[in-house]
Design an enzyme around this catalytic site. Sequence first.
Site, short mmCIF file in Angstrom:
data_model
loop_
_atom_site.label_atom_id
_atom_site.label_comp_id
_atom_site.label_asym_id
_atom_site.label_seq_id
_atom_site.Cartn_x
_atom_site.Cartn_y
_atom_site.Cartn_z
N LYS A 99 0.83 -1.21 0.00
CA LYS A 99 0.00 0.00 0.00
C LYS A 99 0.86 1.25 0.00
O LYS A 99 0.50 2.25 -0.60
CB LYS A 99 -0.95 0.00 1.20
N LYS A 117 -4.86 -11.63 -7.16
CA LYS A 117 -6.13 -11.86 -6.46
C LYS A 117 -7.22 -10.95 -7.03
O LYS A 117 -6.95 -9.80 -7.37
CB LYS A 117 -5.92 -11.53 -4.97
N LYS A 153 -11.55 -5.80 -4.92
CA LYS A 153 -12.66 -4.86 -5.05
C LYS A 153 -12.16 -3.45 -5.30
O LYS A 153 -12.93 -2.54 -5.48
CB LYS A 153 -13.61 -4.94 -3.84
#
Length: 331
Positions: free
Chosen positions: A113, A195, A198
């Site tokens: 991140k 992966k 969302k």
Amino acid sequence: MEKKIVYSAIQPSGIPTIGNYIGSVRNWLSLQEDYDCFFAMANLHAITVRHDPALLRRRTLELAALYIACGIDPEKCTLYVQSQVPQHAELCWTLNSLTYVGEMERMTQFKDKARNHADNINMGLMDYPVLMAADILLYQTDLVPVGQDQTQHVEIARDIAIRFNNRYGETFRVPEALVRKQGAKICSLQDPLKKMSKSGENPNDSIFMTDDRDTILRKFKRAVTDSGSEIVCSEEKPGVSNLLAIYCAFRGCSMAEAEREFSGKGYGEFKLAVGETVADALSPVQAEQARILSDKEYLGGVLSRGAERAFKAARKTLSKVYRKVGFYQGE
Ligand code: TRP
């Protein structure tokens, strides 16, 4: 006998995908029958990256409605919004003093991140795992159902619990991650080595729980497959394997059964069948979610009862923690 305690949460950022559905929510359905479950909308976690306040509020309710539409029963488990239970932030602060900066800098998700949000590497982002440890430890959790990518966070929660217990005496139960093998990881339709997310950039990567039938069929039609034409699950065929895994998860069949069903068939026919299976499964869930969302009074009631139950359990642990660390709590 006392039931074991299960804790899990999902951030109300972005729209949940079928990966979240298969990997998390659907697992929770069986857990709620046998365990004392706490399921949260982790909105405190959601502000560690830039967000839109109105959207966060809306997504929180949508996520709660989705949980219920999927069959999470608010009578059987404690369904609540993290920010409505102040003990999460309070315990996080206390645990911060037992957590080393170096450990947090080494966390895989923090490093990812920090790379993706280089202009906003804030304290919350770094503290994210400690808040998650607080979530889990507040409820004296035994089991934490999570995806593979979150196991490192559960590991840190265990380390922190053990550290606290060693320093201040037995206080926290040491939790364990519960990672389901099959269907634990659903990958991107465009890049099956990643992966399904969302929050990805390309909407074609993911099937969102709110996608309509045409969108679902189109996304599966465009899904990348692999060279060759055989429909089998193997490491050399990550695209086909991912589609097969999705099919199995929604059909409730085994990999061998799915392979047999598609043996000799072409990729086009295969992708259409997967798309139709997913669309058929999602349409009743979507209708139910819309119905629940429009019943504000019901949904508000469920969440306030959930928060109340969570509050009581959390207060018990926090008060013990405060006593152990020497915080004055009145006479
Ligand atoms: N970090 C988790 C995720 O992104 C969400 C989460 C927050 C969570 N608190 C938790 C999961 C506690 C399990 C337990 O998936």
